[in-house]
Design an enzyme around this catalytic site. Sequence first.
Site, PDB file in Angstrom:
ATOM      1  CG  ASP A 147      41.313  16.901 -73.953  1.00 26.78           C
ATOM      2  OD1 ASP A 147      40.984  15.946 -74.679  1.00 26.78           O
ATOM      3  OD2 ASP A 147      41.685  16.768 -72.769  1.00 26.78           O
ATOM      4  N   GLY A 186      45.091   9.730 -80.076  1.00 24.59           N
ATOM      5  CA  GLY A 186      45.513   8.913 -81.211  1.00 24.59           C
ATOM      6  C   GLY A 186      44.420   8.636 -82.218  1.00 24.59           C
ATOM      7  CD1 TRP A 187      40.671   8.133 -80.408  1.00 26.12           C
ATOM      8  CD2 TRP A 187      38.986   9.597 -80.643  1.00 26.12           C
ATOM      9  NE1 TRP A 187      39.804   7.945 -79.363  1.00 26.12           N
ATOM     10  CE2 TRP A 187      38.766   8.826 -79.482  1.00 26.12           C
ATOM     11  CE3 TRP A 187      38.073  10.582 -81.000  1.00 26.12           C
ATOM     12  CZ2 TRP A 187      37.649   9.008 -78.674  1.00 26.12           C
ATOM     13  CZ3 TRP A 187      36.957  10.769 -80.195  1.00 26.12           C
ATOM     14  CH2 TRP A 187      36.750   9.983 -79.050  1.00 26.12           C
ATOM     15  CG  ASP A 207      44.258  11.008 -70.305  1.00 26.12           C
ATOM     16  OD1 ASP A 207      44.405  11.432 -71.471  1.00 26.12           O
ATOM     17  OD2 ASP A 207      43.558  11.584 -69.453  1.00 26.12           O
TER      18      ASP A 207
END
Lengths: 381, 381
Positions: A147, A186-187, A207
């Site tokens: 993450d 999604g970056w 999220d």
Amino acid sequence: MRIRIPASFFMLLFVAILSAQAQTSPAPTPPMGWNSWNHFACKVTAADVRGAANAIASNGMKEAGYIYVNVDDCWQGGRDEQGRIQPNKNFGDMKALADYVHSKGLKFGIYSSPGPETCAGFTGSYQHEEQDAKAYAEWGVDYLKYDWCSASQVYPVSQIREVYKKMHDALQKTGRPIVFSLCQYGWDLVWRWGKDVGGNLWRTTGDIQDRYDSMATIGFGQAGLEPFAGAGHWNDPDMLEIGNGGMRHDEYITHMTLWCLLAAPLLAGNDLTRVTPEDQAILLNKEVIAVDQDPKSAQGHRVSAEGPLEVWAKPLADGSVAVGLFSRGGAFPVKVNFKDLGFTGSVHVRDLWLHKDLGSFEGEFTAQVPRHGAVLVRVWK
Amino acid sequence: MRIRIPASFFMLLFVAILSAQAQTSPAPTPPMGWNSWNHFACKVTAADVRGAANAIASNGMKEAGYIYVNVDDCWQGGRDEQGRIQPNKNFGDMKALADYVHSKGLKFGIYSSPGPETCAGFTGSYQHEEQDAKAYAEWGVDYLKYDWCSASQVYPVSQIREVYKKMHDALQKTGRPIVFSLCQYGWDLVWRWGKDVGGNLWRTTGDIQDRYDSMATIGFGQAGLEPFAGAGHWNDPDMLEIGNGGMRHDEYITHMTLWCLLAAPLLAGNDLTRVTPEDQAILLNKEVIAVDQDPKSAQGHRVSAEGPLEVWAKPLADGSVAVGLFSRGGAFPVKVNFKDLGFTGSVHVRDLWLHKDLGSFEGEFTAQVPRHGAVLVRVWK
């Protein structure tokens, strides 16, 4: 003398290589299991994880395909003098926990960040990537959710691909097959490059929240991402909220229907020790799960929209097509034209939620769809 | 001897009739103006409405096409002994207010419900439809927003069409051209029948809120409704929130861009007496408004989606196409393929927000789009 090799030989070789790649991938179909975050968040303990493993092994989920038991954030307890990552007191011995999960015939997942800290402020893998990967492999970890979180403090976002590749390479080096889950919201349009850095799945959005609006915005917002998914590498619209209480029954039906049409990872996020039969039935419907896990590995696409009425389709390996009929508004009849699915003439229709053949139809099929609800059918010639 | 009339004669006659119908409609292009609800809600007074009229007449909005000054709910004060609808003390003399708005060269709109009460609990038009229509005409009302609200207490929803038709007929009977705005939150798939009951516009969804998520869900959710809009009858994705403070600049740019591509009614909903130059510039960009008001009367459609990246197009009367490039996620380049617009070879591109010709492009055009933002271009051969 030159030996002439027919083109079909190379074609077969190519298919064989692709097939072998898919088979050796730790995620040949979308991963299924459970993750601690959506229900327990940072209150999670090893006992909760064992409880989830016990539940999955005994309530039908394991047989339905839910095999990963994944700890999310908040298990870490800093590093020792050699820099080795330690669990905190809520977890104790991670190898013992992994062994326990494995003893149930299940697989064990864990969570970290490429930054110095995780999203919840626990120790991340920054500058300890290989050491952490080795620890995970020693413990018997089968799945890593990685993450981004505080990585922005130490890397420019332009390096996001290299950062994920680094951990992928570290995992590879351990020799243990570990599903690699990219979590970066999604970056950088991750679906275009997630596979190239070794991702088995990658989050396409922020999220999910346990509300219809959040789920629908994320789920229906996956349209157009279908070219980027395939066996071994999946778009991840985030974990399931079914059973967490924030949506009505029809909304959770939509959630599961849409996620299965999207060939999304199916990670339950509820407290498996306290689940209503109604919610459990949504998670356990085998005909619906089969759509998600279908070996054609195609992500479904939006076939049509008329404002709140949407039709989505997912081609299946046996030549049939799974079709979702959705109403994002009130209770309405929703129609699919068979020609939009490539079918002409008489077509068979089966309701997958109801396990019921509905008969043969010519040209089109219309279902009455509840408010915020969905109907999922399989159609074939 | 039979006179043979060429088919082209009937075609021309048909076009002439359609054209005449559009011209006689009180809403040949999507209505533009202001409505009191989004900013003032139930606190509105006649002074606020006069203030809005003063602003529109002096700040460039009137010249830009914003001509309706519409009172929403909360102006009513019960009925007199003859059943005549009365304004409450916040409004006083409605004819005087209408006259004032007209004196500024603007038009005056009002609000009611087919139920006994409006949404805010004021007197509705139930069983007084003709009497109310007559009163509106006498006052000089040019626009009626007719909001379902409590009508569910007195009618089954299955009668919704007849209920709206009843007020349309009452308005027609007055002989005064009055724009008829159906407000029923998309119920019963109104776009399929709104025109048939005399609606000039009809709400396709629930109320908009001044947040990006709400605006985007509503705006992008209009996909597929384009066949139902045309000159004189428009899909209404609700009023504008620009200037109300709940969205960032790029988000309001998206709001205006999308609404114009949708040929949506443009009813500003902010306090026009306190508006920043930045917000005012969004409301007043004439090249952008021209897309909304284009005489081809085509509602734009979604050309493509790749997750959060969407491309929408609206064909214009001069043969050019307005193209919106949107990112519902972060800052990304967004591409349109000219073949998806029906163009081949070299194509001219003009940025409508910047009033700037960008030159000629082959095959495709890519714009850098801000997070939650939009770029609006016009393209032509």
